[in-house]
Design an enzyme around this catalytic site. Structure first.
Site, PDB file in Angstrom:
ATOM      1  N   SER A  23     -77.193  22.114-116.230  1.00 15.41           N
ATOM      2  CA  SER A  23     -75.807  22.580-116.440  1.00 15.41           C
ATOM      3  C   SER A  23     -74.991  22.468-115.158  1.00 15.41           C
ATOM      4  O   SER A  23     -73.838  22.010-115.175  1.00 15.41           O
ATOM      5  CB  SER A  23     -75.805  24.058-116.862  1.00 15.41           C
ATOM      6  OG  SER A  23     -76.257  24.184-118.172  1.00 15.41           O
ATOM      7  N   ARG A  27     -71.729  19.801-114.051  1.00 12.30           N
ATOM      8  CA  ARG A  27     -70.465  20.307-113.503  1.00 12.30           C
ATOM      9  C   ARG A  27     -70.220  19.747-112.109  1.00 12.30           C
ATOM     10  O   ARG A  27     -69.080  19.405-111.752  1.00 12.30           O
ATOM     11  CB  ARG A  27     -70.486  21.842-113.507  1.00 12.30           C
ATOM     12  CG  ARG A  27     -70.375  22.402-114.931  1.00 12.30           C
ATOM     13  CD  ARG A  27     -70.820  23.848-115.004  1.00 12.30           C
ATOM     14  NE  ARG A  27     -70.551  24.440-116.315  1.00 12.30           N
ATOM     15  CZ  ARG A  27     -71.289  24.225-117.410  1.00 12.30           C
ATOM     16  NH1 ARG A  27     -72.342  23.416-117.358  1.00 12.30           N
ATOM     17  NH2 ARG A  27     -70.975  24.814-118.561  1.00 12.30           N
ATOM     18  N   ARG A 122     -73.742  16.254-133.934  1.00 11.25           N
ATOM     19  CA  ARG A 122     -73.487  17.622-133.431  1.00 11.25           C
ATOM     20  C   ARG A 122     -72.012  17.997-133.558  1.00 11.25           C
ATOM     21  O   ARG A 122     -71.122  17.161-133.368  1.00 11.25           O
ATOM     22  CB  ARG A 122     -73.984  17.734-131.990  1.00 11.25           C
ATOM     23  CG  ARG A 122     -75.508  17.594-131.952  1.00 11.25           C
ATOM     24  CD  ARG A 122     -76.075  17.774-130.574  1.00 11.25           C
ATOM     25  NE  ARG A 122     -75.881  19.126-130.086  1.00 11.25           N
ATOM     26  CZ  ARG A 122     -76.201  19.509-128.852  1.00 11.25           C
ATOM     27  NH1 ARG A 122     -76.716  18.637-127.999  1.00 11.25           N
ATOM     28  NH2 ARG A 122     -76.018  20.752-128.473  1.00 11.25           N
ATOM     29  N   ASP A 324     -81.625  28.319-124.649  1.00 11.29           N
ATOM     30  CA  ASP A 324     -82.352  27.057-124.462  1.00 11.29           C
ATOM     31  C   ASP A 324     -83.850  27.283-124.310  1.00 11.29           C
ATOM     32  O   ASP A 324     -84.631  26.337-124.378  1.00 11.29           O
ATOM     33  CB  ASP A 324     -81.813  26.307-123.232  1.00 11.29           C
ATOM     34  CG  ASP A 324     -80.384  25.817-123.444  1.00 11.29           C
ATOM     35  OD1 ASP A 324     -79.951  25.712-124.611  1.00 11.29           O
ATOM     36  OD2 ASP A 324     -79.692  25.544-122.448  1.00 11.29           O
ATOM     37  N   ARG A 399     -86.847  19.924-125.690  1.00  8.16           N
ATOM     38  CA  ARG A 399     -87.398  21.276-125.511  1.00  8.16           C
ATOM     39  C   ARG A 399     -88.490  21.587-126.542  1.00  8.16           C
ATOM     40  O   ARG A 399     -89.384  22.392-126.280  1.00  8.16           O
ATOM     41  CB  ARG A 399     -86.280  22.325-125.539  1.00  8.16           C
ATOM     42  CG  ARG A 399     -85.273  22.096-124.409  1.00  8.16           C
ATOM     43  CD  ARG A 399     -84.519  23.323-124.000  1.00  8.16           C
ATOM     44  NE  ARG A 399     -83.322  22.961-123.245  1.00  8.16           N
ATOM     45  CZ  ARG A 399     -83.291  22.699-121.940  1.00  8.16           C
ATOM     46  NH1 ARG A 399     -84.397  22.756-121.230  1.00  8.16           N
ATOM     47  NH2 ARG A 399     -82.151  22.373-121.336  1.00  8.16           N
TER      48      ARG A 399
HETATM   49  C1  S3P Z   1     -74.629  24.556-121.679  1.00  4.76           C
HETATM   50  C2  S3P Z   1     -74.311  25.629-122.440  1.00  4.76           C
HETATM   51  C3  S3P Z   1     -75.154  26.141-123.517  1.00  4.76           C
HETATM   52  C4  S3P Z   1     -76.539  25.516-123.519  1.00  4.76           C
HETATM   53  C5  S3P Z   1     -76.504  24.053-123.240  1.00  4.76           C
HETATM   54  C6  S3P Z   1     -75.849  23.781-121.907  1.00  4.76           C
HETATM   55  C7  S3P Z   1     -73.724  24.190-120.578  1.00  4.76           C
HETATM   56  O1  S3P Z   1     -74.513  25.927-124.738  1.00  4.76           O
HETATM   57  O2  S3P Z   1     -77.230  25.758-124.718  1.00  4.76           O
HETATM   58  O3  S3P Z   1     -77.833  23.528-123.217  1.00  4.76           O
HETATM   59  O4  S3P Z   1     -74.141  23.486-119.649  1.00  4.76           O
HETATM   60  O5  S3P Z   1     -72.562  24.618-120.614  1.00  4.76           O
HETATM   61  P1  S3P Z   1     -73.218  26.784-125.189  1.00  4.76           P
HETATM   62  O6  S3P Z   1     -72.022  25.978-124.938  1.00  4.76           O
HETATM   63  O7  S3P Z   1     -73.427  27.036-126.633  1.00  4.76           O
HETATM   64  O8  S3P Z   1     -73.197  28.028-124.341  1.00  4.76           O
END
Ligand code: S3P
Length: 445
Positions: A23, A27, A122, A324, A399
Site C-alpha cells: 500500500s 502511494r 472488480r 487482507d 493471499r
Molecule cells: C488498500 C486498501 C484496502 C486493502 C487493499 C489495499 C490500499 O482496501 O484491502 O489490499 O492500499 O489502499 P480498501 O480500499 O477496501 O480499504
C-alpha cells in the site's frame, strides 16, 4: 505455477526481511509523480502490483531511475502530466487502478485503464460515482449495478468541483481517490469514513505539503489559497505487515526456535491481524519499536512450541483492520479451539477472488468445517488433530495461495496449491522465505 507445501518437520527459525509494504509502495510511486522535486523511494517491494504503479507513472511522464537501492522518481508536478501512449495496464492491482482514477480525474486528457481477468470483474462504481459527482468524466463497463474495467478517465473540461462525502464503508482506496481528485478541485473536499481505514495517504500527502487536515474520521483537502505545489525528498517504505502475517502464522502454528521479522509497519490501522492473534492467545512480541519515522515500525518475533490458541470473533473495525489477513487468520482459526466467527467483512467478496468462497473452499480442503455467510464465515477449529493434506485452487489469488501454504505446514501430508502465480503480485520471495526458515515449500509450473 503450482506450490507444494510439505508438513514442517522442525520448528522454524531465522530472520526474514519482508519486502516493502504494498500500500505504501503504490502511494510512494503515484504521489511522487505529483512532486516538483525528485523523490527517492527506499525499500519498495518487488511485487508485480507495485511494478504496475511504477510503469504507470512513467507512462504519465515521470522519469524513474535506479540509484543503488533507491528508486528516484522525477515527477511532473500536479499539472505537468502527459497523456500516456496506449492504455495503462494495472494488471491484478486494485490499488493502482482505483488510485489512478482519482489522480487522473482532473487531467485534461483521457486515459484508458485496463487490468487482468480478476481486476476486470472488480467493482469500480465506489470510486467512479464520487468522482463523477466532482465533475469527472469516467466510463466503465456496466456489470449489474456496478461498473468494471476497462475504464476511461477524463478528459476534465475545467477544475473539478469539491465534494463532501460520507462513505458507507471504510475504504482507503476510495478515500485516497477522492482526496487525490480534491487536489484538482477548487475549495474543500472532505471524506468521512464510518471507521478507520489505513491512513498512509494522509501521512504521505501531508509530507509532500498537500493542504490536508484530519479531524476525527474526516479528512479534508482545501485548495483555496494553496500554491498547488507538492514536493519532498524521499519515502522510506517499511516492510509489509500483510506479507509478514503469513510467516507469523507459520511460526505460531509450526512452532519456532525464533523467527524475527524486522522493520514491519505497525501503523495501528494495519495491526488488526496482531490484535486478533492476541485475542486468540497467540504471543507475538514487538521488539525494537521505532516511532520516529512517518510510519511506526517494529521487529515481530515469534518463539517457542506451536501455540495453544482459542477461537475469537473478528467484526467491526477489527475486520477492516485485518481485511487482507483474514484468509491466513482463517488457517490459524482452523488450529484454534472453538468456533471463530468473522463478520462485517463483505468486502472479501470483491477482493482478488471472492475470498469468502475461496477461504472456505481452502479450509474444507484441509478437512475443516467452515460456513460462509454474506459478510464473513465461521471456522470450527481442530486443535487436537493436524489438518488433512489439501488440494487447493488459489483462484489466482495471492493471499489464498500463501494462506494454503501455511496450512500445509501443519497437515499430515503435502498440500498442493494450483494457480499460485499471483503470489508474485505481492511477495515473489514467499516460498523461498518459508524454506529459508526451515519449512519446505516448492514450486513447479
Ligand atoms: C488498500 C486498501 C484496502 C486493502 C487493499 C489495499 C490500499 O482496501 O484491502 O489490499 O492500499 O489502499 P480498501 O480500499 O477496501 O480499504
Amino acid at each position: 505455477m503450482k506450490l507444494v507445501s510439505h508438513p514442517a518437520t522442525r520448528p522454524l527459525s531465522g530472520t526474514v526481511t519482508i519486502p516493502g509494504d504494498k500500500s505504501i509502495g503504490h502511494r510512494a510511486l503515484l504521489f511522487s509523480l505529483l512532486s516538483e522535486t525528485p523523490v527517492r523511494v527506499l525499500g519498495l517491494g518487488d511485487g508485480a502490483d507495485n511494478g504496475r504503479s511504477a510503469k504507470a507513472v512513467t507512462q504519465l511522464g515521470a522519469r524513474v531511475a535506479r540509484d543503488g537501492k533507491a528508486l528516484v522518481i522525477h515527477g511532473t508536478g500536479l499539472r505537468g502530466m502527459r497523456a500516456p501512449e496506449g492504455a495503462i495496464d494495472c494488471g491484478n492491482s486494485g490499488t493502482t487502478i482505483r488510485l489512478l482514477c482519482g489522480l487522473l480525474a482532473g487531467q485534461r486528457f483521457a486515459t484508458g485503464l485496463v487490468g487482468d481477468e480478476s481486476l476486470s470483474s472488480r467493482p469500480m462504481a465506489r470510486v467512479i460515482d464520487p468522482l463523477r459527482a466532482m465533475g469527472a468524466t469516467i466510463t466503465g463497463v456496466p456489470r449489474g449495478m456496478d461498473l468494471v474495467p476497462p475504464l476511461t478517465v477524463g478528459p476534465a473540461i475545467g477544475p473539478l468541483a469539491p465534494l463532501a462525502i460520507a462513505l458507507e464503508m471504510a475504504s482507503a482506496q476510495v478515500k485516497t481517490a477522492i482526496l487525490l481528485a480534491g487536489l484538482y478541485a477548487e475549495g474543500a473536499t472532505c471524506v468521512t469514513e464510518p471507521g478507520p481505514s489505513r491512513d498512509h495517504t494522509e501521512r504521505m500527502l501531508a509530507y509532500l505539503g498537500a493542504p490536508l487536515t484530519v479531524a476525527g474520521r474526516t479528512t479534508t483537502i482545501t485548495t483555496t489559497g494553496w500554491n498547488g505545489r507538492l514536493a519532498g525528498d524521499g519515502f522510506s517504505v517499511p516492510s509489509d505487515p500483510s506479507s509478514s502475517a503469513f510467516l507469523v502464522a507459520a511460526a505460531l502454528l509450526a512452532g519456532a526456535g525464533e523467527v524475527r521479522l524486522p522493520n514491519i509497519c505497525v501503523n495501528p490501522t494495519r495491526t488488526g491481524f496482531l490484535d486478533a492473534i492476541a485475542a486468540m492467545g497467540g504471543v507475538v512480541t514487538l521488539e525494537d519499536r521505532d516511532e520516529t519515522g512517518p510510519e511506526p515500525i517494529a521487529t515481530l518475533v515469534v518463539r517457542g512450541a506451536p501455540q495453544e490458541l482459542r477461537a475469537t470473533t473478528i467484526a467491526g473495525d477489527l475486520a477492516v483492520r485485518s481485511i487482507d489477513e483474514l484468509p491466513v487468520l482463517a488457517v490459524i482459526a482452523a488450529r484454534a479451539r472453538g468456533t471463530t466467527i468473522v463478520r462485517d467483512a463483505g468486502e472479501l467478496r470483491v477482493k482478488e477472488s471472492d475470498r469468502i468462497a475461496t477461504t472456505c473452499a481452502m479450509l474444507r480442503g484441509f478437512g475443516i468445517a467452515c460456513e460462509a455467510s454474506p459478510d464473513g464465515f465461521t471456522v470450527e477449529g481442530r486443535p487436537d488433530r493436524p489438518l488433512d493434506p489439501a488440494h487447493v485452487h488459489a483462484g489466482g489469488d495471492h493471499r489464498i495461495a500463501m494462506a494454503a501454504a501455511v496450512g500445509g505446514l501443519v497437515a499430515t501430508g503435502p498440500t498442493h496449491i494450483d494457480d499460485a502465480d499471483n503470489v508474485a503480485t505481492s511477495y515473489p520471495g514467499f516460498a523461498a522465505a518459508l524454506t529459508g526458515l526451515g519449512a519446505s515449500v516448492t514450486s513447479s509450473t
